[in-house]
Design an enzyme around this catalytic site. Sequence first.
Site, PDB file in Angstrom:
ATOM      1  N   GLY A  50       0.842  -1.191   0.000  1.00 26.75           N
ATOM      2  CA  GLY A  50       0.000   0.000   0.000  1.00 26.75           C
ATOM      3  C   GLY A  50       0.875   1.238   0.000  1.00 26.75           C
ATOM      4  O   GLY A  50       2.040   1.191   0.414  1.00 26.75           O
ATOM      5  N   GLN A  55       2.884   9.966   1.356  1.00 21.41           N
ATOM      6  CA  GLN A  55       4.184   9.271   1.357  1.00 21.41           C
ATOM      7  C   GLN A  55       5.030   9.599   0.132  1.00 21.41           C
ATOM      8  O   GLN A  55       6.215   9.291   0.104  1.00 21.41           O
ATOM      9  CB  GLN A  55       3.986   7.746   1.414  1.00 21.41           C
ATOM     10  N   CYS A  96       6.441  -0.092   7.109  1.00 17.04           N
ATOM     11  CA  CYS A  96       5.947   1.079   6.399  1.00 17.04           C
ATOM     12  C   CYS A  96       7.061   1.615   5.513  1.00 17.04           C
ATOM     13  O   CYS A  96       8.198   1.730   5.950  1.00 17.04           O
ATOM     14  CB  CYS A  96       5.532   2.146   7.408  1.00 17.04           C
ATOM     15  N   LEU A  97       6.710   1.938   4.267  1.00 18.53           N
ATOM     16  CA  LEU A  97       7.737   2.443   3.343  1.00 18.53           C
ATOM     17  C   LEU A  97       8.312   3.781   3.822  1.00 18.53           C
ATOM     18  O   LEU A  97       9.398   4.158   3.405  1.00 18.53           O
ATOM     19  CB  LEU A  97       7.150   2.604   1.932  1.00 18.53           C
ATOM     20  N   HIS A 138      -4.092   0.787   7.610  1.00 23.39           N
ATOM     21  CA  HIS A 138      -2.759   1.411   7.595  1.00 23.39           C
ATOM     22  C   HIS A 138      -2.750   2.618   6.658  1.00 23.39           C
ATOM     23  O   HIS A 138      -2.259   3.696   7.017  1.00 23.39           O
ATOM     24  CB  HIS A 138      -1.741   0.346   7.158  1.00 23.39           C
ATOM     25  N   GLU A 139      -3.322   2.448   5.458  1.00 20.85           N
ATOM     26  CA  GLU A 139      -3.310   3.551   4.477  1.00 20.85           C
ATOM     27  C   GLU A 139      -4.240   4.688   4.896  1.00 20.85           C
ATOM     28  O   GLU A 139      -3.902   5.864   4.747  1.00 20.85           O
ATOM     29  CB  GLU A 139      -3.663   3.040   3.078  1.00 20.85           C
ATOM     30  N   HIS A 142      -2.564   6.811   7.327  1.00 19.97           N
ATOM     31  CA  HIS A 142      -1.661   7.781   6.684  1.00 19.97           C
ATOM     32  C   HIS A 142      -2.435   9.033   6.252  1.00 19.97           C
ATOM     33  O   HIS A 142      -1.935  10.150   6.380  1.00 19.97           O
ATOM     34  CB  HIS A 142      -1.045   7.189   5.409  1.00 19.97           C
TER      35      HIS A 142
HETATM   36 ZN   LIG Z   1       2.880   3.166   5.750  1.00 16.31          ZN
END
Ligand SMILES: [Zn+2]
Length: 154
Positions: A50, A55, A96-97, A138-139, A142
């Site tokens: 995701g 991000q 997480c990226l 999670h997204e 964000h």
């Molecule tokens: Zn993330």
Amino acid sequence: MPKTLRLHTLSQDEAILRAPNIELTFPLSKDVLELIEDMKVTVKKAPGIGLAAPQVGANLMLAIIHLEEFGIEAFALINPKVISRSIKKTAMEEGCLSIPKVFGQVKRPAKVEVTGYTQEGRKVHIKGGKLLAKVLQHEIDHLNGILIADKFEK
Ligand SMILES: [Zn+2]
């Protein structure tokens, strides 16, 4: 051609990751449609499951869900909202990226119902369990400026 975007990190870009994100209106602009294609390429390359627009430095209510391994083609979810959550919560290790190389246990509702829009502006209603429930939450976190580091089980 879609291009890979720079992944913004908590250590360098916290202000962007915490900033409010703006709802999109339809039809989407050419710039936003291009951003979506770039984000799809970026999440596949990372690789991740995701990716939320902040991000990659865009404070918009937009995320890409990438669960191709599980038979779900990468898709854009626009203006998503969690409309119901199971009482039962489960913990799962998440990464997480935006927080490279850090993983931790995050406890969240096991199932959620989410509404949002496709990139064509079609309303969608997704009922997710297991990994899909986790990635959706999670997204959407964000998009509300929340990161997993805020939620790690101590
Ligand atoms: Zn993330």
